[in-house]
Design an enzyme around this catalytic site. Structure first.
Site, PDB file in Angstrom:
ATOM      1  N   ARG A 134       3.359  43.687 -25.279  1.00 30.79           N
ATOM      2  CA  ARG A 134       3.446  44.304 -23.951  1.00 30.79           C
ATOM      3  C   ARG A 134       3.408  43.182 -22.928  1.00 30.79           C
ATOM      4  O   ARG A 134       2.428  42.440 -22.842  1.00 30.79           O
ATOM      5  CB  ARG A 134       2.277  45.269 -23.749  1.00 30.79           C
ATOM      6  CG  ARG A 134       2.272  46.010 -22.419  1.00 30.79           C
ATOM      7  CD  ARG A 134       1.064  46.942 -22.350  1.00 30.79           C
ATOM      8  NE  ARG A 134       1.016  47.686 -21.109  1.00 30.79           N
ATOM      9  CZ  ARG A 134       0.471  47.246 -19.971  1.00 30.79           C
ATOM     10  NH1 ARG A 134      -0.082  46.024 -19.930  1.00 30.79           N
ATOM     11  NH2 ARG A 134       0.477  47.989 -18.886  1.00 30.79           N
ATOM     12  N   LYS A 176      -2.717  37.058 -18.967  1.00 27.32           N
ATOM     13  CA  LYS A 176      -4.148  37.363 -18.946  1.00 27.32           C
ATOM     14  C   LYS A 176      -4.979  36.143 -18.535  1.00 27.32           C
ATOM     15  O   LYS A 176      -4.553  35.000 -18.636  1.00 27.32           O
ATOM     16  CB  LYS A 176      -4.598  37.876 -20.311  1.00 27.32           C
ATOM     17  CG  LYS A 176      -4.044  39.251 -20.693  1.00 27.32           C
ATOM     18  CD  LYS A 176      -4.695  40.365 -19.901  1.00 27.32           C
ATOM     19  CE  LYS A 176      -4.088  41.731 -20.186  1.00 27.32           C
ATOM     20  NZ  LYS A 176      -4.398  42.240 -21.520  1.00 27.32           N
TER      21      LYS A 176
END
Length: 283
Positions: free
Chosen positions: A256, A221
């Site tokens: 995840r 991210k």
């Protein structure tokens, strides 16, 4: 906590589980285009299984910040051939990453066995009934706004309580529809600033108070890129490893990730430290 359905089992009490990301898109923030070809996607899914994932999350609709949705027909064109080719051929459940009930229905009919809804069952009012009818687990995620506008200066009066209230609402929608197995996801990077993401990971244990397994998705991210001096997504492996370790130690039941092989190892070590014991391979 243990989920069992359709011959699959996810036991969140043994160790931190790993969901492998498979984006069948040309424009996802990290791996857009890498697995857009169905043959490449199918090959990567088999690799994800071999690398030790407990589930494979297949998405045909980019939800990166600023993205615009493709139409339903295109989303189905991307995911159905992959799901159909893998159903019954891999030992772990296939998850469909979508917020559209119609796409979820077709994917579940084709062999998917979970739904991952980034809207927490909010974008499509038909989604709760569709998932309940299929009798599959559902991941409900928190998001503020939509992928197109979610990063336009998100603000909260009290971040964690507000995210938890949203997730309580999603759990309530699931309960009312008859969805028995729900996983919650606080939504790292979805309507969150840099500081918000750090606070959520640091306070992840508070989300366990909702009584459902907690999934967290820090993989590659943008906040990691900022910490790492502007490193692009595919150069955030070690940053992801650090974030996964922090998440496991803070209470995550599932992570995840894109880099499955490496994060399976990271989670195993973090689990051993947290629990002061080693889980058996494959447990």
């Amino acid at each position: 906590m243990r989920f069992s359905w359709r011959g699959y089992t996810l036991d969140f009490s043994l160790r931190t589980l790993v969901m492998g990301v498979l984006n069948v898109t040309p424009d996802s923030f990290s791996d857009g285009g890498d697995f857009f070809d169905p043959r490449a996607a199918i090959g990567r899914a088999r690799q994800i299984e071999d690398e030790g994932a407990d589930a494979i999350d297949i998405g045909g609709l980019s939800t990166r910040p600023g993205s615009e949705p493709v139409d339903e027909a295109e989303e189905l064109r991307r995911v159905l051939p992959v799901i159909e080719a893998l159903a019954g051929k891999v030992s772990v459940p296939l998850s469909i990453d979508t917020y559209r009930a119609s796409v979820a229905r077709r994917a579940l009919e084709a062999g998917a066995a979970m739904v991952n809804d980034i809207s927490g069952l909010r974008f499509d009012p038909e989604m709760p009934a569709e998932a309940a009818r299929a009798g599959v687990p559902v991941v409900v995620m928190h998001i503020r706004g939509t992928p197109r506008n979610m990063q336009a200066a998100p603000r909260y009066e009290a971040l964690v309580p507000e995210v938890m209230d949203y997730l309580r609402g999603s759990i309530r929608l699931a309960d009312e529809a008859g969805i028995a197995q729900v996983i919650i996801d606080p939504g790292i990077g979805f309507g969150k600033t840099f500081d918000h993401n750090l606070e959520i990971i640091n306070r992840l244990g508070e989300f366990t108070l909702l009584g459902r397994p907690v999934l967290v998705g820090p993989s590659r991210k943008a906040f990691l890129g900022w910490i790492l001096g502007g490193a692009p997504p595919k150069e955030r492996l070690m940053g992801t490893a650090a974030a996964v370790t922090a998440a496991v130690l803070a209470g995550a039941h599932m992570v995840r990730v894109h880099d499955v092989r490496e994060m399976v190892q990271v989670a195993r070590v973090a689990d051993a430290i947290k629990r002061e014991r080693m889980t058996l391979p494959g447990a």
